[in-house]
Motif scaffolding. Structure first.
Motif, PDB file in Angstrom:
ATOM      1  N   ARG A 103       0.849  -1.193   0.000  1.00 33.02           N
ATOM      2  CA  ARG A 103       0.000   0.000   0.000  1.00 33.02           C
ATOM      3  C   ARG A 103       0.887   1.246   0.000  1.00 33.02           C
ATOM      4  NH1 ARG A 103      -2.252   2.845   4.474  1.00 33.02           N
ATOM      5  NH2 ARG A 103      -4.406   3.461   4.173  1.00 33.02           N
ATOM      6  N   GLY A 104       0.526   2.226  -0.827  1.00 33.18           N
ATOM      7  CA  GLY A 104       1.270   3.477  -0.844  1.00 33.18           C
ATOM      8  C   GLY A 104       2.394   3.523  -1.862  1.00 33.18           C
ATOM      9  N   TYR A 105       2.747   2.360  -2.445  1.00 34.38           N
ATOM     10  CA  TYR A 105       3.792   2.380  -3.482  1.00 34.38           C
ATOM     11  C   TYR A 105       3.254   3.138  -4.690  1.00 34.38           C
ATOM     12  CZ  TYR A 105       7.096  -1.003  -1.411  1.00 34.38           C
ATOM     13  OH  TYR A 105       8.018  -1.627  -0.620  1.00 34.38           O
ATOM     14  N   VAL A 106       4.075   4.025  -5.245  1.00 31.97           N
ATOM     15  CA  VAL A 106       3.673   4.765  -6.440  1.00 31.97           C
ATOM     16  C   VAL A 106       4.326   4.083  -7.631  1.00 31.97           C
ATOM     17  CG1 VAL A 106       3.612   6.998  -7.600  1.00 31.97           C
ATOM     18  CG2 VAL A 106       3.563   6.888  -5.085  1.00 31.97           C
ATOM     19  N   GLN A 107       3.529   3.312  -8.372  1.00 31.69           N
ATOM     20  CA  GLN A 107       4.037   2.593  -9.536  1.00 31.69           C
ATOM     21  C   GLN A 107       3.873   3.467 -10.767  1.00 31.69           C
ATOM     22  OE1 GLN A 107       1.831  -1.075  -9.998  1.00 31.69           O
ATOM     23  NE2 GLN A 107       3.497  -2.225  -9.079  1.00 31.69           N
ATOM     24  N   VAL A 108       4.860   3.386 -11.666  1.00 35.15           N
ATOM     25  CA  VAL A 108       4.736   4.129 -12.914  1.00 35.15           C
ATOM     26  C   VAL A 108       4.837   3.143 -14.084  1.00 35.15           C
ATOM     27  CG1 VAL A 108       5.516   6.109 -14.247  1.00 35.15           C
ATOM     28  CG2 VAL A 108       5.882   6.067 -11.771  1.00 35.15           C
ATOM     29  N   PRO A 109       3.686   2.792 -14.677  1.00 34.53           N
ATOM     30  CA  PRO A 109       3.705   1.892 -15.839  1.00 34.53           C
ATOM     31  C   PRO A 109       4.272   2.627 -17.061  1.00 34.53           C
ATOM     32  CG  PRO A 109       1.450   2.566 -15.310  1.00 34.53           C
ATOM     33  CD  PRO A 109       2.338   3.189 -14.282  1.00 34.53           C
ATOM     34  N   PRO A 110       4.496   1.909 -18.170  1.00 33.35           N
ATOM     35  CA  PRO A 110       5.138   2.550 -19.321  1.00 33.35           C
ATOM     36  C   PRO A 110       4.424   3.812 -19.845  1.00 33.35           C
ATOM     37  CG  PRO A 110       5.153   0.182 -19.583  1.00 33.35           C
ATOM     38  CD  PRO A 110       4.338   0.463 -18.362  1.00 33.35           C
ATOM     39  N   ASP A 111       3.128   3.987 -19.558  1.00 30.43           N
ATOM     40  CA  ASP A 111       2.471   5.223 -20.026  1.00 30.43           C
ATOM     41  C   ASP A 111       2.891   6.439 -19.198  1.00 30.43           C
ATOM     42  OD1 ASP A 111       1.008   5.200 -17.660  1.00 30.43           O
ATOM     43  OD2 ASP A 111      -0.943   4.937 -18.615  1.00 30.43           O
ATOM     44  N   GLY A 112       3.675   6.209 -18.123  1.00 28.42           N
ATOM     45  CA  GLY A 112       4.242   7.318 -17.368  1.00 28.42           C
ATOM     46  C   GLY A 112       3.336   7.956 -16.337  1.00 28.42           C
ATOM     47  N   LYS A 113       2.081   7.478 -16.235  1.00 22.12           N
ATOM     48  CA  LYS A 113       1.135   8.082 -15.274  1.00 22.12           C
ATOM     49  C   LYS A 113       1.109   7.261 -13.982  1.00 22.12           C
ATOM     50  CE  LYS A 113      -0.965  10.716 -18.624  1.00 22.12           C
ATOM     51  NZ  LYS A 113      -2.274  10.610 -19.254  1.00 22.12           N
TER      52      LYS A 113
END
Lengths: 240, 324
Positions: free
Chosen positions: B242-252
């Motif tokens: 919880r709380g991890y900020v993931q950035v997928p390839p779309d960058g959002k």
């Protein structure tokens, strides 16, 4: 091998220490992670709340009211230096599990793709996949999903470009060097070679899955008639 | 045994407590209340222990109380009615047998928590009653539906009421839930992959908007994309929380929530501190957030305070006014 380098330690969110052990996923890397994982479990269990092994890193959760992240990170580094020369086999419980699998057809919709990808007959892909001893790398992603390695390079097909929305529980897949079993119905992008009738994950038991990192797994080809006979047997109760 | 019955639901309602810690290594998401502070304060105001099971509601619900009960409703500015008379949220309310409790959104805030004295009783799985709908586990293993009946342990409601009637939660916490700022600050440490994201500064300098694609697994944000995430593509999966900020390839960015999977293959840019995840959970689509980087030492300190507050909510006693 890509595992012998300095640990990268990140203190994350005020309650997690992230230890990056290697850059690439491999069985060698998994063994390094297992050394640290089992050493942390035996040496630091009173200072942490949870330890979660990944495929190339480990997360250690702690209560910052009881131990400071700084001193815990230091102890983990010390433990790493100490456990690097330990024989990982001494830390394993070395349990063996046999998982019966119906390969191909509706049970393994990607067997055909892997056969084409590897330029082998489907039977040959089945023989290669089921004739190895696999080591459990870790569990995770969804409840009871088991990551294992390594798959013979000749059948190590890449994962799907677009993951499936729904995969039945017990599905056995390949993703590059890893093979895995889906513990529960879930979305997923691994190439499915077959399915086991065994119940891999049963949350009414504790532990809900008896498999741990380092355990050995063998796949045994069965036919559809055996599938119905074995359906629902808990993986821990099946002796092959 | 006292009990309550679900009469009406619009949206998603599940039973939650503080989650199923200890099974991440088996791939079991922690689940639990998205806004833990609201859940523990609802419990405290209803005379319960912090880990008692509460009903979490995205939307509206109506419950018939089949016995006397002390009830408290917290979260993002819920409107609360007992037998069609509006009462205050974030306050203990004494309800008599047969009364109907209605909770509906005010347009501010997003999730409501209903605690009933004694706590909701249902199946405990791996030490928690939190419902993990995707895994079909915990409590009913599914969202609540009309007609569901829950047992509540028999308790002396008069005694509970005498203990909680004058309890009030901290006003700044209530304020934060009923009057969110125009842009909510999310304090975060670096994440596992911060060092790989050369345009991390974009994430820290820009404002992001909460999108409608936000649920118990994660909140997707919209704003300036991180171009470096596209270059990184898929990384070896790391344990996530919880709380991890993931950035997928779309960058959002996507901020992971309580039902998130336990490992993820996207770049982890930041780790939002748990208290601020509680506040984020309450933001409706369109609300804006900013990230602020904090160092590991202050994060430890803040999490210590937060965990202390979850175990022992800070309540004040108010002088009650007596009429006649």
């Amino acid at each position: 091998m890509s595992t012998r380098r300095d640990l990268r330690v990140v203190r994350s969110g005020g309650y997690v220490i992230h230890v990056d052990v290697c850059e690439e996923v491999s069985l060698d890397c998994a063994r390094e992670i297992h050394k640290l994982y089992y050493s942390i479990k035996s040496e630091l269990s009173n200072q942490i709340t949870e330890v979660v092994p990944g495929v190339s890193s480990i997360a250690i959760h702690y209560d910052p009211r009881k131990v400071s992240g700084e001193s815990l990170a230091r102890r983990i580094r010390d433990l790493w230096l100490w456990c690097r020369d330990v024989d990982v086999e001494d830390l394993y419980r070395s349990r063996k599990f046999t998982i019966p699998v119906v390969y191909g057809g509706e049970f393994g919709p990607d067997l055909q793709f892997i056969a084409a990808w590897s330029k082998l007959a489907e039977d040959e892909v089945v023989r290669i996949h089921s004739s190895r001893r696999y080591t459990v790398i870790t569990l995770g992603f969804t409840p009871g999903f088991v990551y294992m390695g390594e798959v013979d390079p000749s059948i190590a097909a890449p994962r799907l470009e677009t993951p499936r929305v729904k995969i039945p529980a017990g599905s056995v897949g390949v993703a590059g060097k890893m093979t895995g079993v889906y513990g529960l119905e879930s979305p997923g992008g691994w190439r499915l070679v077959g399915r086991t009738p065994l119940t891999m994950f049963d949350y009414r038991r504790n532990p809900p899955i008896p498999i741990s990192p380092g355990d050995e797994v063998y796949f045994k080809p069965i036919d559809a008639a055996d599938f119905s006979k074995l359906l629902g047997i808990f993986v821990g109760d099946y002796s092959g | 045994m006292g009990s309550l019955r679900v009469e009406y639901i619009a949206g998603l309602a599940t039973v939650q407590d503080l989650g199923r810690d200890g099974y991440r290594a088996l791939g079991v998401p922690v689940s639990g209340a998205l806004d833990k502070l609201s859940a523990v304060y609802a419990n405290a105001l209803a005379g319960n222990k912090p880990r008692s099971a509460v009903i979490e509601v995205f939307g509206a619900i109506s419950l018939k109380l089949l016995s006397d009960a002390v009830v408290a409703v917290t979260g993002g500015y819920p409107r609360v009615f007992v037998d069609n008379v509006e009462v205050k949220s974030w306050m203990p309310v004494l309800c008599s047998r047969g009364s109907v409790l209605k909770v509906s959104p005010s347009g501010i805030g997003r999730i409501h928590y209903i605690a009933v004295s004694g706590g909701v009783v249902c199946e405990e799985v791996l030490g928690s009653r939190s419902t993990y709908v995707r895994g079909g586990m915990g409590c009913l293993g599914r969202p609540l539906k009309v007609g569901d009946v829950f047992e509540v342990p028999p308790i002396d409601v008069g005694y509970v009421w005498s203990r909680v009637a004058d309890l009030r939660p901290p006003s700044d916490l209530v304020e934060k839930h009923v009057k969110p700022e125009s842009s909510t600050l999310l304090r975060a440490t670096e994440g596992v992959h911060s060092h790989l994201l050369e345009d991390l500064g974009t994430l820290l300098k820009s404002e992001y908007v909460v999108t409608a694609e936000s649920d118990r697994m994660g909140y997707r944000l919209d704003g300036p994309p991180l171009a470096s995430a596209r270059k990184l593509g898929r990384l070896p999966s790391v344990p996530t929380d919880r709380g991890y900020v993931q950035v997928p390839p779309d960058g959002k960015p996507i901020v992971l929530m309580s039902d998130a999977q336990t490992t993820g293959g996207y770049a982890v840019a930041l780790h939002v501190l748990p208290r601020d995840v509680d506040y984020l959970a309450q933001l409706s689509p369109g609300r804006r957030v900013r990230f602020e980087l904090v160092d590991a030492g202050s994060a430890d300190e803040e999490v210590s305070k937060y965990l202390g507050e979850l175990e022992r909510p800070v309540l004040q006693r108010e002088e009650l006014e007596y009429w006649g």
